[in-house]
Design a protein around this motif. Structure first.
Motif, PDB file in Angstrom:
ATOM      1  N   LEU A 138       0.836  -1.194   0.000  1.00  0.00           N
ATOM      2  CA  LEU A 138       0.000   0.000   0.000  1.00  0.00           C
ATOM      3  C   LEU A 138       0.877   1.252   0.000  1.00  0.00           C
ATOM      4  N   ASP A 139       0.723   2.065  -1.015  1.00  0.00           N
ATOM      5  CA  ASP A 139       1.468   3.323  -1.142  1.00  0.00           C
ATOM      6  C   ASP A 139       0.666   4.435  -0.469  1.00  0.00           C
ATOM      7  N   ILE A 140       1.207   4.987   0.628  1.00  0.00           N
ATOM      8  CA  ILE A 140       0.513   6.041   1.381  1.00  0.00           C
ATOM      9  C   ILE A 140       1.285   7.348   1.278  1.00  0.00           C
ATOM     10  N   HIS A 141       0.592   8.376   0.833  1.00  0.00           N
ATOM     11  CA  HIS A 141       1.140   9.740   0.823  1.00  0.00           C
ATOM     12  C   HIS A 141       0.413  10.515   1.914  1.00  0.00           C
ATOM     13  N   LEU A 142       1.130  10.861   2.956  1.00  0.00           N
ATOM     14  CA  LEU A 142       0.552  11.566   4.100  1.00  0.00           C
ATOM     15  C   LEU A 142       0.692  13.071   3.919  1.00  0.00           C
ATOM     16  N   GLY A 143      -0.434  13.769   3.949  1.00  0.00           N
ATOM     17  CA  GLY A 143      -0.428  15.224   4.002  1.00  0.00           C
ATOM     18  C   GLY A 143      -0.763  15.639   5.421  1.00  0.00           C
ATOM     19  N   VAL A 178      13.975   5.178   1.807  1.00  0.00           N
ATOM     20  CA  VAL A 178      13.720   6.306   2.703  1.00  0.00           C
ATOM     21  C   VAL A 178      12.586   7.152   2.137  1.00  0.00           C
ATOM     22  N   PRO A 179      11.490   7.322   2.868  1.00  0.00           N
ATOM     23  CA  PRO A 179      10.395   8.166   2.392  1.00  0.00           C
ATOM     24  C   PRO A 179      10.843   9.606   2.166  1.00  0.00           C
ATOM     25  N   GLU A 180      10.247  10.232   1.172  1.00  0.00           N
ATOM     26  CA  GLU A 180      10.564  11.627   0.876  1.00  0.00           C
ATOM     27  C   GLU A 180       9.742  12.550   1.765  1.00  0.00           C
ATOM     28  N   ILE A 181      10.412  13.534   2.366  1.00  0.00           N
ATOM     29  CA  ILE A 181       9.722  14.618   3.053  1.00  0.00           C
ATOM     30  C   ILE A 181       9.704  15.786   2.072  1.00  0.00           C
ATOM     31  N   ASN A 241       5.026   6.206   2.435  1.00  0.00           N
ATOM     32  CA  ASN A 241       6.008   6.394   1.366  1.00  0.00           C
ATOM     33  C   ASN A 241       6.430   7.849   1.162  1.00  0.00           C
ATOM     34  N   THR A 242       5.491   8.769   1.350  1.00  0.00           N
ATOM     35  CA  THR A 242       5.755  10.200   1.120  1.00  0.00           C
ATOM     36  C   THR A 242       5.038  11.002   2.186  1.00  0.00           C
ATOM     37  N   ILE A 243       5.681  12.076   2.649  1.00  0.00           N
ATOM     38  CA  ILE A 243       5.070  12.971   3.626  1.00  0.00           C
ATOM     39  C   ILE A 243       5.191  14.403   3.121  1.00  0.00           C
ATOM     40  N   THR A 244       4.068  15.117   3.080  1.00  0.00           N
ATOM     41  CA  THR A 244       4.089  16.529   2.729  1.00  0.00           C
ATOM     42  C   THR A 244       3.583  17.343   3.914  1.00  0.00           C
ATOM     43  N   PRO A 245       4.427  18.182   4.527  1.00  0.00           N
ATOM     44  CA  PRO A 245       3.961  19.090   5.579  1.00  0.00           C
ATOM     45  C   PRO A 245       3.081  20.179   4.955  1.00  0.00           C
ATOM     46  N   GLY A 257       6.171  21.715  17.696  1.00  0.00           N
ATOM     47  CA  GLY A 257       7.289  21.083  18.383  1.00  0.00           C
ATOM     48  C   GLY A 257       7.494  19.620  18.054  1.00  0.00           C
ATOM     49  N   GLU A 258       7.570  18.822  19.119  1.00  0.00           N
ATOM     50  CA  GLU A 258       7.900  17.414  18.970  1.00  0.00           C
ATOM     51  C   GLU A 258       6.760  16.593  18.376  1.00  0.00           C
ATOM     52  N   LYS A 259       5.557  17.146  18.341  1.00  0.00           N
ATOM     53  CA  LYS A 259       4.432  16.395  17.777  1.00  0.00           C
ATOM     54  C   LYS A 259       4.664  16.079  16.306  1.00  0.00           C
ATOM     55  N   MET A 260       5.178  17.042  15.552  1.00  0.00           N
ATOM     56  CA  MET A 260       5.434  16.814  14.133  1.00  0.00           C
ATOM     57  C   MET A 260       6.554  15.789  13.953  1.00  0.00           C
ATOM     58  N   GLU A 261       7.578  15.885  14.773  1.00  0.00           N
ATOM     59  CA  GLU A 261       8.675  14.922  14.698  1.00  0.00           C
ATOM     60  C   GLU A 261       8.181  13.514  15.016  1.00  0.00           C
ATOM     61  N   PHE A 262       7.325  13.414  16.027  1.00  0.00           N
ATOM     62  CA  PHE A 262       6.743  12.115  16.391  1.00  0.00           C
ATOM     63  C   PHE A 262       5.935  11.547  15.227  1.00  0.00           C
ATOM     64  N   THR A 263       5.120  12.391  14.593  1.00  0.00           N
ATOM     65  CA  THR A 263       4.292  11.936  13.475  1.00  0.00           C
ATOM     66  C   THR A 263       5.153  11.416  12.336  1.00  0.00           C
ATOM     67  N   ILE A 264       6.216  12.124  12.010  1.00  0.00           N
ATOM     68  CA  ILE A 264       7.098  11.699  10.921  1.00  0.00           C
ATOM     69  C   ILE A 264       7.777  10.379  11.276  1.00  0.00           C
ATOM     70  N   GLN A 265       8.329  10.298  12.462  1.00  0.00           N
ATOM     71  CA  GLN A 265       9.030   9.080  12.873  1.00  0.00           C
ATOM     72  C   GLN A 265       8.120   7.854  12.815  1.00  0.00           C
ATOM     73  N   LYS A 266       6.955   7.952  13.431  1.00  0.00           N
ATOM     74  CA  LYS A 266       6.074   6.788  13.528  1.00  0.00           C
ATOM     75  C   LYS A 266       5.414   6.442  12.195  1.00  0.00           C
ATOM     76  N   SER A 267       5.108   7.442  11.382  1.00  0.00           N
ATOM     77  CA  SER A 267       4.504   7.139  10.086  1.00  0.00           C
ATOM     78  C   SER A 267       5.500   6.425   9.173  1.00  0.00           C
ATOM     79  N   VAL A 268       6.776   6.782   9.281  1.00  0.00           N
ATOM     80  CA  VAL A 268       7.805   6.061   8.525  1.00  0.00           C
ATOM     81  C   VAL A 268       7.886   4.610   8.997  1.00  0.00           C
ATOM     82  N   GLU A 269       7.873   4.404  10.308  1.00  0.00           N
ATOM     83  CA  GLU A 269       7.901   3.043  10.841  1.00  0.00           C
ATOM     84  C   GLU A 269       6.701   2.232  10.354  1.00  0.00           C
ATOM     85  N   LEU A 270       5.564   2.885  10.175  1.00  0.00           N
ATOM     86  CA  LEU A 270       4.344   2.200   9.762  1.00  0.00           C
ATOM     87  C   LEU A 270       4.241   2.029   8.249  1.00  0.00           C
ATOM     88  N   GLY A 271       5.202   2.569   7.493  1.00  0.00           N
ATOM     89  CA  GLY A 271       5.251   2.255   6.070  1.00  0.00           C
ATOM     90  C   GLY A 271       4.837   3.347   5.115  1.00  0.00           C
TER      91      GLY A 271
END
Length: 243
Positions: free
Chosen positions: A78-83, A147-150, A105-109, A89-103
């Motif tokens: 499953l290819d997931i692009h997270l917007g 490595v997922p693209e930010i 593929n792409t994250i757009t802030p 603060g650390e909430k965004m870092e937590f979201t990026i870290q855990k979403s990468v662990e969960l698979g």
């Protein structure tokens, strides 16, 4: 003892001696204090791993000898692009870290009307580099070789307006449908997660204009970082490789 996994930002040869990147050398030499003769597992963003041994280590550089190439992928079907609307603060870092662990593929802030983070362009660039390092570190920990693209930070409507050939989802506490009611099979999802205060009425109408489907996670209102993790997990269970 587990062999450390280290990302190398350039394509690796199947055999040969290389110098690690500055970031990797700092982590291996200064932080982990590894020495000559110790083993590493390198990866370069392809579906492969490269067993290696340190041949020379100092505070400024680390030289390794690559001993082979092994194809190994743990990527989800499953290819997931997270917007994700940028959180504090650390909430965004937590979201990026855990979403990468969960698979993911792409994250757009994203920047939305109720986004609580106000940064200038220079500080956003620094944040982007920091977030990409967090994604790399998460891959080193969880075993992913890609490595997922930010992506660069975008305005919400600009991201919603991009062409996309997969399913587009917007989580909403008053939606009528859940992830379990989505028709299978689904192989690509663009998932929108709003800010703590939620999207405005105008923004929700805008997402509908761009064919985003509203779905419900459950009866409780979740924080933005909890919402992202819960939705990604549910999608991976339903259409990916969890469970």
């Amino acid at each position: 003892m587990r062999i450390p996994r280290i990302f190398h930002p350039e394509p690796l040869p199947a055999q040969g001696t290389i110098l690690l990147s500055d970031d990797a050398a700092n982590h291996v030499g200064r932080v982990m204090r590894m020495q000559s003769g110790q083993e590493l597992m390198l990866f370069d963003g392809s579906d492969a791993e490269f067993p290696a041994m340190i041949t020379n280590a100092s505070k400024k550089s680390v030289e390794v000898e690559i001993q082979g190439r092994h194809e190994h992928s743990v990527e989800s079907p499953l290819d997931i692009h997270l917007g994700q609307v940028v959180s504090r603060g650390e909430k965004m870092e937590f979201t990026i870290q855990k979403s990468v662990e969960l698979g993911v593929n792409t994250i757009t802030p994203l920047i939305s009307e109720r986004c609580g983070v106000k940064l200038n362009a220079e500080r956003f660039e620094k944040k982007l580099a920091q977030w990409q390092k967090i994604a790399i570190s998460a891959c080193e920990q969880c075993g992913r070789n890609r490595v997922p693209e930010i992506r660069p930070i975008m305005k919400l409507e600009d991201w919603c307006a991009e062409e996309y050939d997969g399913l587009k989802l917007n989580l909403h506490p008053r939606a009528n449908y859940s992830i379990n009611t989505l028709p299978a099979p689904i192989t690509k999802v663009r998932l929108l997660i709003g800010p703590e205060g939620g999207l405005s009425g105008e923004e929700i109408a805008m997402t509908e204009q761009y064919q985003f489907s509203e779905i419900l996670l459950g009866p409780r209102v979740l924080r933005t970082e909890t919402t992202a993790m819960t939705a990604i997990t549910a999608l991976q269970v339903r259409f990916g490789d969890l469970g």
